[in-house]
Design a protein around this motif. Structure first.
Motif, PDB file in Angstrom:
ATOM      1  N   CYS A 122       0.852  -1.186   0.000  1.00  0.00           N
ATOM      2  CA  CYS A 122       0.000   0.000   0.000  1.00  0.00           C
ATOM      3  C   CYS A 122       0.891   1.240   0.000  1.00  0.00           C
ATOM      4  O   CYS A 122       1.644   1.475   0.962  1.00  0.00           O
ATOM      5  N   ALA A 123       0.835   2.017  -1.070  1.00  0.00           N
ATOM      6  CA  ALA A 123       1.739   3.159  -1.232  1.00  0.00           C
ATOM      7  C   ALA A 123       1.299   4.332  -0.359  1.00  0.00           C
ATOM      8  O   ALA A 123       0.238   4.320   0.283  1.00  0.00           O
ATOM      9  N   GLU A 124       2.121   5.362  -0.384  1.00  0.00           N
ATOM     10  CA  GLU A 124       1.897   6.529   0.475  1.00  0.00           C
ATOM     11  C   GLU A 124       0.670   7.328   0.062  1.00  0.00           C
ATOM     12  O   GLU A 124       0.048   8.001   0.885  1.00  0.00           O
ATOM     13  N   ASN A 125       0.292   7.225  -1.204  1.00  0.00           N
ATOM     14  CA  ASN A 125      -0.862   7.977  -1.691  1.00  0.00           C
ATOM     15  C   ASN A 125      -2.179   7.225  -1.484  1.00  0.00           C
ATOM     16  O   ASN A 125      -3.186   7.534  -2.132  1.00  0.00           O
ATOM     17  N   SER A 126      -2.180   6.228  -0.621  1.00  0.00           N
ATOM     18  CA  SER A 126      -3.371   5.428  -0.292  1.00  0.00           C
ATOM     19  C   SER A 126      -3.871   4.623  -1.487  1.00  0.00           C
ATOM     20  O   SER A 126      -5.057   4.320  -1.594  1.00  0.00           O
ATOM     21  N   LEU A 127      -2.968   4.289  -2.375  1.00  0.00           N
ATOM     22  CA  LEU A 127      -3.287   3.444  -3.525  1.00  0.00           C
ATOM     23  C   LEU A 127      -2.365   2.236  -3.519  1.00  0.00           C
ATOM     24  O   LEU A 127      -1.190   2.330  -3.109  1.00  0.00           O
ATOM     25  N   TRP A 128      -2.898   1.148  -3.975  1.00  0.00           N
ATOM     26  CA  TRP A 128      -2.071  -0.044  -4.069  1.00  0.00           C
ATOM     27  C   TRP A 128      -0.972   0.173  -5.105  1.00  0.00           C
ATOM     28  O   TRP A 128      -1.151   0.889  -6.085  1.00  0.00           O
ATOM     29  N   PHE A 129       0.164  -0.487  -4.879  1.00  0.00           N
ATOM     30  CA  PHE A 129       1.344  -0.300  -5.725  1.00  0.00           C
ATOM     31  C   PHE A 129       1.030  -0.672  -7.172  1.00  0.00           C
ATOM     32  O   PHE A 129       0.373  -1.680  -7.460  1.00  0.00           O
ATOM     33  N   ARG A 130       1.537   0.180  -8.086  1.00  0.00           N
ATOM     34  CA  ARG A 130       1.393  -0.067  -9.523  1.00  0.00           C
ATOM     35  C   ARG A 130       2.763  -0.417 -10.112  1.00  0.00           C
ATOM     36  O   ARG A 130       3.758   0.225  -9.777  1.00  0.00           O
ATOM     37  N   HIS A 131       2.760  -1.403 -10.969  1.00  0.00           N
ATOM     38  CA  HIS A 131       4.011  -1.818 -11.601  1.00  0.00           C
ATOM     39  C   HIS A 131       4.480  -0.737 -12.572  1.00  0.00           C
ATOM     40  O   HIS A 131       3.687  -0.218 -13.367  1.00  0.00           O
TER      41      HIS A 131
END
Length: 395
Positions: A115-124
């Protein structure tokens, strides 16, 4: 929740509900079989149904679970196509067991989602799509495949080396036989076995160790590395040495043919024939034609010729040195003549035994007939004698 999302969920529910019962039925009746086309198709179909069933359960969970109540930002619960993920705080890694949809997956390993810092799941970064790390799920399988593939490659390099070093053994033996004939009786096959079977292990082992430490690519199949010279160097050396043996043998043959004072054309033909015979035996074609032509047709001809010389060397050498050899042909003819004589002798003996048995049977029948006749005659005579001996009858 928006109407579009609700509509998607309803559609998913309907589809999954229709297939859940089918999944249960297939799970009861399906049993793993061999890797045939039918069993593989069944496996794929079952995996798809199980994924849809898991997706249906995930969307039910997403709707029924209470909302995230912890402090701070978080990533929303989601279905990534294989697994269902709960809400997770930012800058955290969610972990769960790998799915068991596929035989290649190790269910004991872990799948992870960041879970990235921008509250979104990591994108490849390459696909720019939400990504889950399933690499550990197949790591064990890939490692086993890599180990097996590398072992096969090691065996391939070793057997390739054996092929060329046995050519070198043949060259050494012929060179010793023709040039240094005084030492022929002292040759021991043990040294040829060591050179042909034992020595190729050395470059193969060194290459495997060097590849593992310095260029450990997938299956060691890449050729853009100088480490291949560890194996190819000794092979090229063996071919060059065989070329020297060939030239020296041809030189000795020419010298001996000149001494015999034969016609020059006939002498040259014998030299040419001997040279052509020795080329496939010693592998000299790889030295004479080291590079593949660029043209498509010439390249295919080159490949076919080289493969014939490489893979059918035993048949070529046996045909040239054995079946085309006059002494061998004479030995075959002699053996065939002896076989025919022995067969004829056995046939004659069988017929003679049959004739003797027939004569013995005829003789036995004749004797038995004579005996019966004599018995009949004697019986009659005895009756007459008895009659003559009755009282009142004078003799």
């Amino acid at each position: 929740m928006s109407d579009v999302t609700m509509g998607s969920l309803i559609t998913c529910f309907v589809t999954a509900a229709m297939l859940t019962q089918s999944a249960g039925t297939l799970q009861e009746s399906w049993e793993p079989a061999g890797y045939t086309t039918e069993s593989m198709a069944t496996d794929v179909r079952l995996s798809r149904i199980r994924i849809i069933s898991a997706q249906y359960e995930c969307y039910l969970k997403i709707i029924s679970d209470p909302p995230y109540e912890k402090d701070g930002s978080y990533c929303n619960r989601t279905w990534d196509g294989w697994l269902c993920w709960d809400d997770a705080p930012t800058q955290s890694v969610a972990v769960q067991q790998c799915p068991d949809y596929y035989q290649e997956f190790d269910h004991s390993e872990k799948a992870s989602k960041f879970c990235a810092e921008n509250s979104l799941w990591f994108r490849h970064p390459e696909s720019n799509r939400t990504w889950t790390n399933y690499t550990q799920c197949t790591a064990h399988t890939r490692d086993n495949q890599k180990v097996g593939c590398k072992v096969l490659h090691f065996i391939h390099l070793y057997l390739t080396g054996c092929n060329y070093f046995w050519m070198l053994c043949e060259g050494i033996y012929l060179h010793t036989l023709i040039i240094v004939a005084v030492f022929v009786e002292e040759q021991r096959l043990l040294w040829y076995y060591i050179l042909g079977w034992g020595f190729p292990l050395v470059p193969a082992i060194i290459h495997a160790a060097a590849r593992s430490n310095y260029f450990n690519d997938n299956c060691w199949m890449r050729i853009d590395t100088h480490l291949l010279y560890i194996v190819h160097g000794p092979i090229c050396t063996a071919l060059v040495v065989n070329l020297f043996f060939l030239l020296n043998i041809v030189r000795v043959l020419i010298t001996k043919l000149r001494v015999t004072h034969q016609a020059q054309s006939e002498a040259y033909m014998k030299v040419v024939r001997a040279t052509l015979i020795l080329v496939p035996l010693l592998g000299i074609q790889f030295v004479l034609f080291p590079y593949k032509p660029d043209g498509r047709l010439t390249g295919e001809i080159y490949d076919h010729v080289m493969h014939i010389f490489m893979h059918f060397q035993g048949i070529l050498v046996t045909t040239i040195f054995c079946f085309f050899n006059r002494e061998v042909q004479s030995a075959f003819k002699r053996q065939w003549s002896q076989y025919k004589v022995q067969y004829s002798h056995q046939l004659t003996s069988t017929e003679g035994s049959h004739s003797n048995m027939t004569s013995l049977t005829e003789f036995t029948g004749y004797s038995l007939t004579q005996t019966i006749n004599n018995n009949r005659t004697n019986g009659k005579d005895c009756a007459e004698i008895l009659v003559l001996k009755e009282p009142g009858i004078s003799m």
